[in-house]
Design an enzyme around this catalytic site. Structure first.
Site, PDB file in Angstrom:
ATOM      1  N   GLY A  54      -8.759  13.027  -2.315  1.00 44.83           N
ATOM      2  CA  GLY A  54      -9.965  13.833  -2.098  1.00 44.83           C
ATOM      3  C   GLY A  54     -10.591  14.279  -3.406  1.00 44.83           C
ATOM      4  O   GLY A  54     -11.825  14.269  -3.550  1.00 44.83           O
ATOM      5  N   GLN A  83      -0.919   6.443  -1.581  1.00 45.18           N
ATOM      6  CA  GLN A  83       0.260   6.699  -0.750  1.00 45.18           C
ATOM      7  C   GLN A  83       0.372   5.829   0.507  1.00 45.18           C
ATOM      8  O   GLN A  83       1.492   5.534   0.945  1.00 45.18           O
ATOM      9  CB  GLN A  83       0.311   8.182  -0.354  1.00 45.18           C
ATOM     10  N   CYS A 201      -0.554  11.664   7.614  1.00 49.49           N
ATOM     11  CA  CYS A 201      -0.392  10.396   8.328  1.00 49.49           C
ATOM     12  C   CYS A 201       0.714  10.478   9.383  1.00 49.49           C
ATOM     13  O   CYS A 201       1.835   9.999   9.171  1.00 49.49           O
ATOM     14  CB  CYS A 201      -0.118   9.232   7.388  1.00 49.49           C
ATOM     15  N   ALA A 346      -6.051   9.552   4.369  1.00 49.07           N
ATOM     16  CA  ALA A 346      -7.029   9.149   3.364  1.00 49.07           C
ATOM     17  C   ALA A 346      -8.319   8.685   4.056  1.00 49.07           C
ATOM     18  O   ALA A 346      -9.424   8.891   3.543  1.00 49.07           O
ATOM     19  CB  ALA A 346      -6.456   8.029   2.503  1.00 49.07           C
ATOM     20  N   ALA A 347      -8.165   8.059   5.206  1.00 46.14           N
ATOM     21  CA  ALA A 347      -9.342   7.596   5.953  1.00 46.14           C
ATOM     22  C   ALA A 347     -10.210   8.779   6.368  1.00 46.14           C
ATOM     23  O   ALA A 347     -11.448   8.702   6.324  1.00 46.14           O
ATOM     24  CB  ALA A 347      -8.901   6.805   7.174  1.00 46.14           C
ATOM     25  N   CYS A 379      -5.527   5.758  11.658  1.00 47.90           N
ATOM     26  CA  CYS A 379      -4.125   5.525  11.355  1.00 47.90           C
ATOM     27  C   CYS A 379      -3.791   4.072  11.695  1.00 47.90           C
ATOM     28  O   CYS A 379      -3.714   3.715  12.871  1.00 47.90           O
ATOM     29  CB  CYS A 379      -3.266   6.483  12.185  1.00 47.90           C
TER      30      CYS A 379
HETATM   31  C1  LIG Z   1       4.036   7.340   3.683  1.00 47.25           C
HETATM   32  C2  LIG Z   1       2.565   7.637   3.816  1.00 47.25           C
HETATM   33  C3  LIG Z   1       1.766   6.794   4.548  1.00 47.25           C
HETATM   34  C4  LIG Z   1       0.416   7.063   4.691  1.00 47.25           C
HETATM   35  N1  LIG Z   1      -0.361   6.178   5.386  1.00 47.25           N
HETATM   36  C5  LIG Z   1      -1.697   6.383   5.457  1.00 47.25           C
HETATM   37  C6  LIG Z   1      -2.537   5.388   6.073  1.00 47.25           C
HETATM   38  O1  LIG Z   1      -2.085   4.355   6.533  1.00 47.25           O
HETATM   39  N2  LIG Z   1      -3.868   5.646   6.130  1.00 47.25           N
HETATM   40  C7  LIG Z   1      -4.406   6.784   5.587  1.00 47.25           C
HETATM   41  O2  LIG Z   1      -5.630   6.935   5.644  1.00 47.25           O
HETATM   42  N3  LIG Z   1      -3.638   7.738   5.018  1.00 47.25           N
HETATM   43  C8  LIG Z   1      -2.300   7.559   4.923  1.00 47.25           C
HETATM   44  N4  LIG Z   1      -1.512   8.489   4.292  1.00 47.25           N
HETATM   45  C9  LIG Z   1      -2.054   9.830   3.966  1.00 47.25           C
HETATM   46  C10 LIG Z   1      -2.879   9.904   2.699  1.00 47.25           C
HETATM   47  O3  LIG Z   1      -2.207   9.319   1.618  1.00 47.25           O
HETATM   48  C11 LIG Z   1      -3.198  11.369   2.415  1.00 47.25           C
HETATM   49  O4  LIG Z   1      -3.729  11.971   3.574  1.00 47.25           O
HETATM   50  C12 LIG Z   1      -4.192  11.530   1.289  1.00 47.25           C
HETATM   51  O5  LIG Z   1      -3.725  10.919   0.116  1.00 47.25           O
HETATM   52  C13 LIG Z   1      -4.444  13.011   1.034  1.00 47.25           C
HETATM   53  O6  LIG Z   1      -5.328  13.192  -0.035  1.00 47.25           O
HETATM   54  P1  LIG Z   1      -5.501  14.643  -0.674  1.00 47.25           P
HETATM   55  O7  LIG Z   1      -6.494  14.510  -1.755  1.00 47.25           O
HETATM   56  O8  LIG Z   1      -5.724  15.645   0.394  1.00 47.25           O
HETATM   57  O9  LIG Z   1      -4.057  14.948  -1.278  1.00 47.25           O
HETATM   58  P2  LIG Z   1      -3.302  14.117  -2.394  1.00 47.25           P
HETATM   59  O10 LIG Z   1      -3.852  12.756  -2.537  1.00 47.25           O
HETATM   60  O11 LIG Z   1      -1.861  14.255  -2.070  1.00 47.25           O
HETATM   61  O12 LIG Z   1      -3.673  14.897  -3.723  1.00 47.25           O
HETATM   62  C14 LIG Z   1      -3.361  16.233  -3.967  1.00 47.25           C
HETATM   63  C15 LIG Z   1      -3.327  16.400  -5.476  1.00 47.25           C
HETATM   64  O13 LIG Z   1      -3.268  17.789  -5.803  1.00 47.25           O
HETATM   65  C16 LIG Z   1      -2.430  17.926  -6.925  1.00 47.25           C
HETATM   66  N5  LIG Z   1      -1.935  19.294  -6.959  1.00 47.25           N
HETATM   67  C17 LIG Z   1      -1.036  19.889  -6.126  1.00 47.25           C
HETATM   68  N6  LIG Z   1      -0.854  21.178  -6.490  1.00 47.25           N
HETATM   69  C18 LIG Z   1      -1.642  21.387  -7.568  1.00 47.25           C
HETATM   70  C19 LIG Z   1      -1.912  22.523  -8.384  1.00 47.25           C
HETATM   71  N7  LIG Z   1      -1.310  23.690  -8.177  1.00 47.25           N
HETATM   72  N8  LIG Z   1      -2.814  22.391  -9.382  1.00 47.25           N
HETATM   73  C20 LIG Z   1      -3.458  21.223  -9.606  1.00 47.25           C
HETATM   74  N9  LIG Z   1      -3.244  20.118  -8.866  1.00 47.25           N
HETATM   75  C21 LIG Z   1      -2.343  20.199  -7.862  1.00 47.25           C
HETATM   76  C22 LIG Z   1      -1.332  16.892  -6.716  1.00 47.25           C
HETATM   77  O14 LIG Z   1      -0.701  16.549  -7.939  1.00 47.25           O
HETATM   78  C23 LIG Z   1      -2.109  15.738  -6.102  1.00 47.25           C
HETATM   79  O15 LIG Z   1      -2.526  14.800  -7.077  1.00 47.25           O
HETATM   80  C24 LIG Z   1      -0.146   8.233   4.094  1.00 47.25           C
HETATM   81  C25 LIG Z   1       0.661   9.076   3.338  1.00 47.25           C
HETATM   82  C26 LIG Z   1       2.008   8.780   3.169  1.00 47.25           C
HETATM   83  C27 LIG Z   1       2.866   9.686   2.322  1.00 47.25           C
END
Ligand SMILES: Cc1cc2nc3c(=O)[nH]c(=O)nc-3n(C[C@H](O)[C@H](O)[C@H](O)COP(=O)(O)OP(=O)(O)OC[C@H]3O[C@@H](n4cnc5c(N)ncnc54)[C@H](O)[C@@H]3O)c2cc1C
Length: 433
Positions: A54, A83, A201, A346-347, A379
Protein backbone atom coordinates in the site's frame (compact mmCIF):
# COMPACT_ATOMS: atom_id res chain seq x y z
CA UNK A 1 -4.03 -11.09 -22.33
CA UNK A 2 -7.00 -9.74 -24.19
CA UNK A 3 -9.30 -10.47 -21.25
CA UNK A 4 -7.01 -8.50 -18.98
CA UNK A 5 -7.17 -5.64 -21.44
CA UNK A 6 -10.95 -5.68 -21.22
CA UNK A 7 -10.77 -5.75 -17.44
CA UNK A 8 -8.41 -2.82 -17.37
CA UNK A 9 -10.69 -0.74 -19.52
CA UNK A 10 -13.57 -1.17 -17.02
CA UNK A 11 -14.02 1.60 -14.52
CA UNK A 12 -14.44 -1.07 -11.86
CA UNK A 13 -11.29 -2.47 -10.29
CA UNK A 14 -10.33 -6.09 -10.93
CA UNK A 15 -7.02 -7.91 -11.47
CA UNK A 16 -6.66 -5.63 -14.49
CA UNK A 17 -6.78 -2.64 -12.15
CA UNK A 18 -3.10 -3.13 -11.51
CA UNK A 19 -2.53 -1.65 -14.93
CA UNK A 20 -4.55 1.49 -14.30
CA UNK A 21 -2.67 4.69 -13.61
CA UNK A 22 -4.05 7.97 -12.36
CA UNK A 23 -3.85 10.97 -14.63
CA UNK A 24 -0.93 13.25 -13.82
CA UNK A 25 -2.23 16.19 -11.85
CA UNK A 26 0.18 19.06 -11.46
CA UNK A 27 -0.26 20.77 -8.16
CA UNK A 28 2.31 22.84 -6.30
CA UNK A 29 2.40 23.05 -2.52
CA UNK A 30 1.08 26.58 -2.79
CA UNK A 31 -1.97 25.28 -4.58
CA UNK A 32 -2.94 23.22 -1.56
CA UNK A 33 -5.51 24.48 0.87
CA UNK A 34 -3.31 24.01 3.90
CA UNK A 35 -1.18 26.90 5.11
CA UNK A 36 2.61 26.98 4.74
CA UNK A 37 4.73 25.27 2.14
CA UNK A 38 6.88 22.39 3.38
CA UNK A 39 10.44 23.23 2.46
CA UNK A 40 12.64 21.52 5.00
CA UNK A 41 13.14 17.77 4.92
CA UNK A 42 11.36 17.38 8.22
CA UNK A 43 8.06 18.35 6.57
CA UNK A 44 6.38 16.78 3.54
CA UNK A 45 3.27 17.49 1.54
CA UNK A 46 2.46 13.80 1.70
CA UNK A 47 3.99 11.46 4.24
CA UNK A 48 3.42 7.73 3.84
CA UNK A 49 3.91 5.37 6.77
CA UNK A 50 5.04 1.92 5.64
CA UNK A 51 6.73 0.97 2.38
CA UNK A 52 4.93 -2.30 1.69
CA UNK A 53 2.30 -2.86 -1.00
CA UNK A 54 0.00 0.00 0.00
CA UNK A 55 2.76 2.45 0.92
CA UNK A 56 4.80 2.15 -2.27
CA UNK A 57 1.69 2.16 -4.45
CA UNK A 58 0.37 5.34 -2.84
CA UNK A 59 3.75 7.09 -2.79
CA UNK A 60 4.03 6.58 -6.57
CA UNK A 61 0.56 8.01 -7.06
CA UNK A 62 1.18 10.93 -4.71
CA UNK A 63 4.44 11.88 -6.41
CA UNK A 64 2.47 12.28 -9.62
CA UNK A 65 0.09 14.54 -7.77
CA UNK A 66 2.41 16.81 -5.77
CA UNK A 67 5.73 16.34 -7.53
CA UNK A 68 9.18 14.98 -6.75
CA UNK A 69 10.67 15.94 -3.39
CA UNK A 70 7.29 16.42 -1.75
CA UNK A 71 6.54 12.84 -0.78
CA UNK A 72 8.34 10.62 1.72
CA UNK A 73 7.92 7.03 2.88
CA UNK A 74 8.92 5.88 6.36
CA UNK A 75 10.02 2.24 6.08
CA UNK A 76 12.72 0.40 8.08
CA UNK A 77 13.13 -2.72 5.88
CA UNK A 78 15.85 -2.95 3.26
CA UNK A 79 13.89 -5.59 1.35
CA UNK A 80 10.42 -5.36 -0.13
CA UNK A 81 8.57 -8.67 -0.59
CA UNK A 82 5.76 -9.67 -2.88
CA UNK A 83 4.15 -11.83 -0.19
CA UNK A 84 1.52 -13.58 -2.36
CA UNK A 85 4.35 -15.65 -3.87
CA UNK A 86 5.11 -17.21 -0.48
CA UNK A 87 2.26 -19.67 -0.97
CA UNK A 88 4.21 -21.08 -3.90
CA UNK A 89 7.59 -20.78 -2.15
CA UNK A 90 6.27 -22.92 0.73
CA UNK A 91 5.24 -25.55 -1.81
CA UNK A 92 8.56 -25.50 -3.66
CA UNK A 93 7.05 -24.01 -6.82
CA UNK A 94 9.00 -20.70 -6.60
CA UNK A 95 12.25 -19.57 -5.03
CA UNK A 96 12.05 -17.12 -2.12
CA UNK A 97 14.43 -14.77 -3.94
CA UNK A 98 11.85 -14.22 -6.68
CA UNK A 99 9.55 -12.58 -4.13
CA UNK A 100 12.17 -10.06 -2.97
CA UNK A 101 13.59 -6.78 -4.27
CA UNK A 102 15.66 -4.12 -2.52
CA UNK A 103 13.38 -1.44 -1.06
CA UNK A 104 15.57 1.11 -2.76
CA UNK A 105 14.65 -0.32 -6.15
CA UNK A 106 10.89 -0.09 -5.57
CA UNK A 107 10.95 3.40 -4.05
CA UNK A 108 9.58 5.69 -6.81
CA UNK A 109 12.08 8.20 -8.17
CA UNK A 110 11.67 11.54 -6.46
CA UNK A 111 10.14 10.01 -3.31
CA UNK A 112 12.32 10.30 -0.20
CA UNK A 113 12.87 7.06 1.71
CA UNK A 114 13.14 7.70 5.45
CA UNK A 115 14.86 4.56 6.74
CA UNK A 116 13.31 4.49 10.17
CA UNK A 117 10.37 3.19 12.16
CA UNK A 118 7.36 5.26 13.25
CA UNK A 119 7.07 5.26 17.04
CA UNK A 120 4.16 7.64 17.54
CA UNK A 121 1.49 9.63 15.73
CA UNK A 122 0.22 13.08 16.67
CA UNK A 123 -2.51 13.93 14.15
CA UNK A 124 -3.59 17.00 16.15
CA UNK A 125 -0.15 18.48 15.45
CA UNK A 126 0.17 16.94 11.93
CA UNK A 127 3.35 15.10 12.82
CA UNK A 128 4.76 11.65 13.55
CA UNK A 129 7.69 10.55 15.68
CA UNK A 130 10.47 8.26 14.50
CA UNK A 131 12.91 5.98 16.34
CA UNK A 132 15.56 8.54 17.19
CA UNK A 133 12.94 11.00 18.53
CA UNK A 134 12.97 12.72 15.19
CA UNK A 135 9.76 14.52 14.32
CA UNK A 136 8.38 14.67 10.76
CA UNK A 137 5.49 16.94 9.87
CA UNK A 138 3.06 16.54 7.02
CA UNK A 139 0.13 18.13 5.30
CA UNK A 140 -1.39 14.81 4.30
CA UNK A 141 -0.69 11.48 5.92
CA UNK A 142 -1.26 8.02 4.44
CA UNK A 143 -1.01 5.12 6.86
CA UNK A 144 -0.02 1.78 5.30
CA UNK A 145 1.64 -0.09 8.16
CA UNK A 146 0.31 -3.57 7.39
CA UNK A 147 -0.66 -6.23 9.93
CA UNK A 148 1.60 -7.71 12.64
CA UNK A 149 2.27 -11.42 13.06
CA UNK A 150 2.11 -12.82 16.60
CA UNK A 151 3.71 -16.27 16.63
CA UNK A 152 4.63 -15.58 20.27
CA UNK A 153 0.96 -15.82 21.22
CA UNK A 154 1.18 -19.57 20.58
CA UNK A 155 2.99 -21.28 23.45
CA UNK A 156 6.21 -22.91 22.20
CA UNK A 157 6.64 -20.51 19.26
CA UNK A 158 8.60 -19.01 17.66
CA UNK A 159 11.39 -21.18 19.15
CA UNK A 160 9.54 -24.31 17.95
CA UNK A 161 10.52 -23.39 14.38
CA UNK A 162 14.06 -24.57 15.18
CA UNK A 163 12.67 -28.11 15.02
CA UNK A 164 11.89 -29.78 11.69
CA UNK A 165 8.36 -30.75 10.55
CA UNK A 166 6.95 -27.27 11.08
CA UNK A 167 6.69 -24.24 8.82
CA UNK A 168 4.68 -21.13 8.12
CA UNK A 169 4.20 -19.38 4.80
CA UNK A 170 3.39 -16.10 6.57
CA UNK A 171 6.94 -15.11 7.46
CA UNK A 172 10.06 -14.74 5.36
CA UNK A 173 11.93 -16.58 8.15
CA UNK A 174 9.72 -19.67 8.13
CA UNK A 175 8.33 -20.03 4.61
CA UNK A 176 11.17 -22.23 3.39
CA UNK A 177 10.69 -24.46 6.44
CA UNK A 178 7.26 -25.34 5.05
CA UNK A 179 8.85 -26.72 1.87
CA UNK A 180 11.40 -28.68 3.93
CA UNK A 181 8.67 -30.19 6.13
CA UNK A 182 6.63 -31.05 3.05
CA UNK A 183 9.54 -32.90 1.46
CA UNK A 184 10.48 -34.60 4.78
CA UNK A 185 6.98 -35.99 5.28
CA UNK A 186 6.93 -39.74 5.91
CA UNK A 187 3.70 -40.85 7.54
CA UNK A 188 1.09 -39.38 9.89
CA UNK A 189 -0.97 -36.25 10.45
CA UNK A 190 -0.43 -33.16 8.33
CA UNK A 191 -2.12 -30.29 10.13
CA UNK A 192 -2.87 -26.84 8.69
CA UNK A 193 -4.16 -24.11 11.02
CA UNK A 194 -6.19 -20.88 10.88
CA UNK A 195 -6.04 -18.58 13.96
CA UNK A 196 -8.77 -16.84 15.92
CA UNK A 197 -7.92 -13.34 14.64
CA UNK A 198 -8.22 -11.41 11.38
CA UNK A 199 -5.49 -12.51 8.95
CA UNK A 200 -4.09 -11.29 5.66
CA UNK A 201 -5.12 -13.37 2.66
CA UNK A 202 -7.61 -15.61 4.43
CA UNK A 203 -7.26 -18.21 1.68
CA UNK A 204 -3.52 -18.77 2.20
CA UNK A 205 -3.87 -21.13 5.21
CA UNK A 206 -5.69 -23.64 3.02
CA UNK A 207 -3.85 -23.01 -0.27
CA UNK A 208 -0.72 -24.65 1.14
CA UNK A 209 -2.84 -27.61 2.26
CA UNK A 210 -4.07 -28.30 -1.29
CA UNK A 211 -0.55 -27.89 -2.64
CA UNK A 212 0.80 -30.30 0.00
CA UNK A 213 -1.88 -32.83 -0.86
CA UNK A 214 -0.98 -32.55 -4.54
CA UNK A 215 2.73 -32.89 -3.75
CA UNK A 216 2.21 -36.08 -1.76
CA UNK A 217 0.02 -37.49 -4.50
CA UNK A 218 2.74 -36.74 -7.03
CA UNK A 219 5.42 -38.37 -4.84
CA UNK A 220 3.38 -41.44 -3.93
CA UNK A 221 2.93 -40.52 -0.27
CA UNK A 222 -0.70 -39.45 -0.28
CA UNK A 223 -1.99 -42.66 1.31
CA UNK A 224 0.40 -42.09 4.24
CA UNK A 225 -0.96 -38.62 5.01
CA UNK A 226 -3.95 -37.83 7.21
CA UNK A 227 -4.63 -34.23 6.22
CA UNK A 228 -6.47 -31.94 8.64
CA UNK A 229 -7.54 -28.30 8.40
CA UNK A 230 -8.04 -27.03 11.96
CA UNK A 231 -9.69 -23.65 11.67
CA UNK A 232 -10.99 -21.18 14.23
CA UNK A 233 -13.71 -20.23 11.79
CA UNK A 234 -17.08 -21.91 11.45
CA UNK A 235 -16.96 -21.95 7.64
CA UNK A 236 -14.35 -22.91 5.06
CA UNK A 237 -14.57 -19.56 3.20
CA UNK A 238 -16.66 -16.44 3.67
CA UNK A 239 -18.27 -16.40 0.21
CA UNK A 240 -20.76 -19.18 -0.42
CA UNK A 241 -20.03 -19.63 -4.11
CA UNK A 242 -16.36 -20.40 -3.46
CA UNK A 243 -17.00 -22.20 -0.17
CA UNK A 244 -19.23 -24.70 -2.01
CA UNK A 245 -16.50 -25.32 -4.59
CA UNK A 246 -13.84 -25.78 -1.88
CA UNK A 247 -16.01 -28.19 0.10
CA UNK A 248 -16.33 -30.35 -3.01
CA UNK A 249 -12.55 -30.43 -3.37
CA UNK A 250 -12.09 -31.21 0.31
CA UNK A 251 -14.48 -34.15 0.03
CA UNK A 252 -12.94 -35.44 -3.18
CA UNK A 253 -9.40 -35.24 -1.72
CA UNK A 254 -10.36 -36.81 1.59
CA UNK A 255 -9.32 -33.91 3.82
CA UNK A 256 -10.73 -33.58 7.36
CA UNK A 257 -11.94 -30.12 8.42
CA UNK A 258 -12.25 -29.40 12.13
CA UNK A 259 -14.06 -26.11 12.68
CA UNK A 260 -13.70 -23.80 15.69
CA UNK A 261 -10.29 -25.22 16.63
CA UNK A 262 -7.61 -22.70 17.58
CA UNK A 263 -3.91 -23.59 17.87
CA UNK A 264 -2.69 -22.53 21.36
CA UNK A 265 0.51 -24.52 21.86
CA UNK A 266 3.19 -26.31 19.84
CA UNK A 267 5.38 -28.91 21.56
CA UNK A 268 7.82 -29.08 18.70
CA UNK A 269 10.20 -31.53 20.43
CA UNK A 270 7.35 -34.05 20.66
CA UNK A 271 5.65 -33.02 17.40
CA UNK A 272 2.43 -32.22 19.21
CA UNK A 273 -0.03 -29.42 18.51
CA UNK A 274 -2.58 -28.32 21.11
CA UNK A 275 -5.88 -26.79 20.03
CA UNK A 276 -8.61 -25.15 22.08
CA UNK A 277 -12.20 -25.92 21.17
CA UNK A 278 -13.75 -22.48 20.77
CA UNK A 279 -17.24 -23.87 21.41
CA UNK A 280 -16.23 -25.65 24.61
CA UNK A 281 -14.17 -23.23 26.74
CA UNK A 282 -11.40 -25.02 28.64
CA UNK A 283 -11.48 -28.11 26.41
CA UNK A 284 -8.26 -28.77 24.50
CA UNK A 285 -7.20 -31.46 22.02
CA UNK A 286 -3.65 -32.67 21.41
CA UNK A 287 -2.70 -33.92 17.94
CA UNK A 288 0.54 -35.62 17.02
CA UNK A 289 1.85 -34.24 13.73
CA UNK A 290 4.27 -35.28 11.03
CA UNK A 291 3.89 -31.85 9.44
CA UNK A 292 2.41 -28.65 10.90
CA UNK A 293 1.71 -25.47 8.95
CA UNK A 294 1.05 -22.55 11.29
CA UNK A 295 -0.91 -19.44 10.38
CA UNK A 296 -0.10 -17.11 13.27
CA UNK A 297 -2.49 -14.86 15.19
CA UNK A 298 -2.32 -11.34 13.74
CA UNK A 299 -3.23 -7.84 14.85
CA UNK A 300 -2.61 -4.15 14.26
CA UNK A 301 1.00 -2.90 14.44
CA UNK A 302 1.96 -1.89 18.01
CA UNK A 303 2.39 1.77 17.08
CA UNK A 304 -1.30 1.94 16.14
CA UNK A 305 -2.64 0.40 19.34
CA UNK A 306 -4.11 3.19 21.49
CA UNK A 307 -3.12 5.73 18.84
CA UNK A 308 -5.45 8.69 18.16
CA UNK A 309 -5.96 7.48 14.57
CA UNK A 310 -7.07 3.98 15.57
CA UNK A 311 -10.31 2.31 16.55
CA UNK A 312 -10.64 0.48 19.86
CA UNK A 313 -8.69 -2.53 18.55
CA UNK A 314 -5.90 -0.58 16.86
CA UNK A 315 -6.91 -0.57 13.18
CA UNK A 316 -6.78 2.78 11.40
CA UNK A 317 -10.32 4.12 11.61
CA UNK A 318 -11.30 5.10 8.08
CA UNK A 319 -14.48 5.67 6.13
CA UNK A 320 -15.32 2.42 4.35
CA UNK A 321 -16.04 4.16 1.03
CA UNK A 322 -13.49 6.99 0.80
CA UNK A 323 -10.64 5.66 3.02
CA UNK A 324 -10.43 9.09 4.65
CA UNK A 325 -9.91 9.06 8.40
CA UNK A 326 -13.18 9.48 10.32
CA UNK A 327 -11.83 12.25 12.55
CA UNK A 328 -8.76 13.75 10.85
CA UNK A 329 -9.59 14.87 7.27
CA UNK A 330 -5.92 15.04 6.17
CA UNK A 331 -5.22 11.46 7.30
CA UNK A 332 -5.95 8.37 5.18
CA UNK A 333 -5.46 4.62 5.55
CA UNK A 334 -4.93 1.82 3.08
CA UNK A 335 -4.47 -1.93 3.25
CA UNK A 336 -4.05 -4.41 6.06
CA UNK A 337 -3.72 -1.85 8.88
CA UNK A 338 -7.20 -0.37 8.34
CA UNK A 339 -10.57 -1.39 9.72
CA UNK A 340 -12.08 -1.72 6.22
CA UNK A 341 -14.41 -4.71 6.61
CA UNK A 342 -13.04 -6.69 3.69
CA UNK A 343 -10.47 -9.42 3.22
CA UNK A 344 -6.93 -8.05 3.60
CA UNK A 345 -5.12 -8.63 0.30
CA UNK A 346 -2.79 -6.93 -2.16
CA UNK A 347 -5.61 -7.11 -4.70
CA UNK A 348 -7.82 -5.12 -2.32
CA UNK A 349 -5.04 -2.53 -2.09
CA UNK A 350 -4.91 -2.26 -5.88
CA UNK A 351 -8.60 -1.35 -5.83
CA UNK A 352 -8.31 0.87 -2.75
CA UNK A 353 -5.39 2.84 -4.20
CA UNK A 354 -7.46 4.12 -7.14
CA UNK A 355 -10.22 5.29 -4.82
CA UNK A 356 -7.83 6.81 -2.30
CA UNK A 357 -6.04 8.68 -5.07
CA UNK A 358 -9.34 10.32 -6.04
CA UNK A 359 -10.30 10.96 -2.41
CA UNK A 360 -7.05 12.79 -1.76
CA UNK A 361 -7.40 14.84 -4.97
CA UNK A 362 -10.81 16.04 -3.82
CA UNK A 363 -9.65 16.77 -0.27
CA UNK A 364 -6.71 18.77 -1.66
CA UNK A 365 -9.23 20.86 -3.60
CA UNK A 366 -11.39 21.32 -0.50
CA UNK A 367 -14.12 19.23 -2.07
CA UNK A 368 -16.01 16.24 -0.79
CA UNK A 369 -14.69 12.86 -1.95
CA UNK A 370 -17.07 11.18 -4.36
CA UNK A 371 -15.42 7.97 -5.54
CA UNK A 372 -16.48 4.96 -3.50
CA UNK A 373 -14.68 1.74 -2.64
CA UNK A 374 -17.02 -1.25 -2.76
CA UNK A 375 -14.83 -3.59 -0.70
CA UNK A 376 -13.40 -5.34 -3.77
CA UNK A 377 -10.87 -7.99 -2.83
CA UNK A 378 -9.56 -11.08 -4.50
CA UNK A 379 -8.11 -14.38 -3.42
CA UNK A 380 -6.60 -16.76 -5.96
CA UNK A 381 -7.33 -20.04 -4.19
CA UNK A 382 -4.49 -22.27 -5.31
CA UNK A 383 -5.84 -25.82 -5.24
CA UNK A 384 -2.93 -27.59 -6.95
CA UNK A 385 0.35 -26.99 -8.80
CA UNK A 386 -1.57 -25.81 -11.85
CA UNK A 387 -5.02 -24.99 -10.54
CA UNK A 388 -6.65 -21.88 -9.10
CA UNK A 389 -10.18 -20.85 -8.18
CA UNK A 390 -10.20 -17.07 -8.54
CA UNK A 391 -12.39 -15.68 -5.75
CA UNK A 392 -13.31 -12.02 -6.16
CA UNK A 393 -15.91 -10.35 -3.97
CA UNK A 394 -17.08 -7.18 -2.22
CA UNK A 395 -18.06 -5.92 1.23
CA UNK A 396 -21.28 -7.91 1.08
CA UNK A 397 -19.36 -11.12 0.34
CA UNK A 398 -20.99 -11.14 -3.09
CA UNK A 399 -18.90 -12.35 -6.04
CA UNK A 400 -17.54 -9.44 -8.10
CA UNK A 401 -15.83 -11.31 -10.89
CA UNK A 402 -13.59 -10.04 -13.69
CA UNK A 403 -14.01 -12.80 -16.23
CA UNK A 404 -17.14 -13.96 -18.08
CA UNK A 405 -16.61 -17.57 -16.94
CA UNK A 406 -17.45 -19.53 -13.81
CA UNK A 407 -14.57 -18.49 -11.56
CA UNK A 408 -15.47 -21.05 -8.91
CA UNK A 409 -14.02 -23.75 -11.18
CA UNK A 410 -10.38 -24.77 -10.86
CA UNK A 411 -8.48 -23.44 -13.89
CA UNK A 412 -4.95 -23.68 -15.25
CA UNK A 413 -5.20 -20.17 -16.78
CA UNK A 414 -5.93 -18.68 -13.37
CA UNK A 415 -2.92 -20.49 -11.94
CA UNK A 416 -0.68 -18.82 -14.52
CA UNK A 417 -2.27 -15.49 -13.74
CA UNK A 418 -1.46 -15.97 -10.04
CA UNK A 419 2.02 -17.45 -10.45
CA UNK A 420 3.36 -15.58 -13.47
CA UNK A 421 1.26 -12.61 -14.51
CA UNK A 422 0.39 -11.07 -11.12
CA UNK A 423 4.01 -10.77 -9.97
CA UNK A 424 4.84 -8.97 -13.24
CA UNK A 425 1.92 -6.61 -12.82
CA UNK A 426 2.88 -6.03 -9.20
CA UNK A 427 6.47 -4.99 -9.85
CA UNK A 428 5.92 -3.24 -13.16
CA UNK A 429 2.53 -1.59 -12.83
CA UNK A 430 1.11 -1.39 -9.30
CA UNK A 431 4.28 -0.16 -7.60
CA UNK A 432 5.44 2.05 -10.45
CA UNK A 433 5.32 5.79 -10.71
C1 LIG B 1 1.39 -16.23 2.51
C2 LIG B 1 0.66 -15.04 1.94
C3 LIG B 1 -0.10 -15.19 0.81
C4 LIG B 1 -0.78 -14.11 0.28
N1 LIG B 1 -1.49 -14.28 -0.87
C5 LIG B 1 -2.09 -13.21 -1.45
C6 LIG B 1 -2.73 -13.35 -2.73
O1 LIG B 1 -2.74 -14.42 -3.33
N2 LIG B 1 -3.33 -12.26 -3.26
C7 LIG B 1 -3.29 -11.04 -2.62
O2 LIG B 1 -3.83 -10.08 -3.18
N3 LIG B 1 -2.72 -10.88 -1.41
C8 LIG B 1 -2.10 -11.93 -0.82
N4 LIG B 1 -1.45 -11.77 0.38
C9 LIG B 1 -1.66 -10.54 1.19
C10 LIG B 1 -0.84 -9.35 0.77
O3 LIG B 1 0.52 -9.68 0.64
C11 LIG B 1 -1.03 -8.24 1.80
O4 LIG B 1 -2.41 -8.04 2.03
C12 LIG B 1 -0.42 -6.93 1.36
O5 LIG B 1 0.95 -7.09 1.10
C13 LIG B 1 -0.62 -5.88 2.45
O6 LIG B 1 -0.02 -4.67 2.09
P1 LIG B 1 0.16 -3.53 3.19
O7 LIG B 1 0.81 -2.39 2.50
O8 LIG B 1 -1.11 -3.31 3.91
O9 LIG B 1 1.17 -4.19 4.23
P2 LIG B 1 2.64 -4.69 3.95
O10 LIG B 1 2.88 -4.91 2.51
O11 LIG B 1 2.84 -5.84 4.87
O12 LIG B 1 3.53 -3.45 4.37
C14 LIG B 1 3.55 -2.89 5.65
C15 LIG B 1 4.89 -2.18 5.78
O13 LIG B 1 4.89 -1.38 6.96
C16 LIG B 1 6.18 -1.45 7.52
N5 LIG B 1 6.08 -1.11 8.93
C17 LIG B 1 5.52 -1.83 9.94
N6 LIG B 1 5.62 -1.16 11.11
C18 LIG B 1 6.26 0.00 10.82
C19 LIG B 1 6.63 1.13 11.60
N7 LIG B 1 6.40 1.19 12.91
N8 LIG B 1 7.24 2.17 10.97
C20 LIG B 1 7.47 2.15 9.64
N9 LIG B 1 7.13 1.11 8.85
C21 LIG B 1 6.54 0.05 9.44
C22 LIG B 1 6.63 -2.88 7.28
O14 LIG B 1 8.04 -3.00 7.33
C23 LIG B 1 6.05 -3.16 5.90
O15 LIG B 1 6.99 -2.91 4.87
C24 LIG B 1 -0.72 -12.84 0.93
C25 LIG B 1 0.07 -12.68 2.07
C26 LIG B 1 0.78 -13.76 2.57
C27 LIG B 1 1.65 -13.58 3.79
Amino acid sequence: MSTIGVAASCSCLRPGVWLLKPGVQKMSCLGLHTAARCAAKDCYEVLVLGGGTGGITMSARMKRKVGAGNVAVVEPSKTHYYQPLWTLVGAGAKQLATSARPTESVMPQGVDWIKSRVTGLDPDENCVWLENDKKISYKYLIIALGISLHYEKIKGLPEGFHHPKIGSNYSVHTVEKTWRALQDFKEGNAIFTFPNTPVKCAGAPQKIMYLSEAYWRKTGKRSKANIMFNTSLGVIFGVKKYADALLEIIKERNIAVNYRRNLVEVRADKQEAVFENLDKPGVTEVHQYEMLHVTPPMGPPDVLINSPVSDEIGWVDVDTETLQHKKYPNVFGIGDCTNLPTSKTAAAIAAQSGVLDKTISMVMKNQLPTKKYDGYTSCPLVTGYNKVILAEFDYKAQPLETFPIDQSKERVTMYHMKADMMPLLYWNALLKD
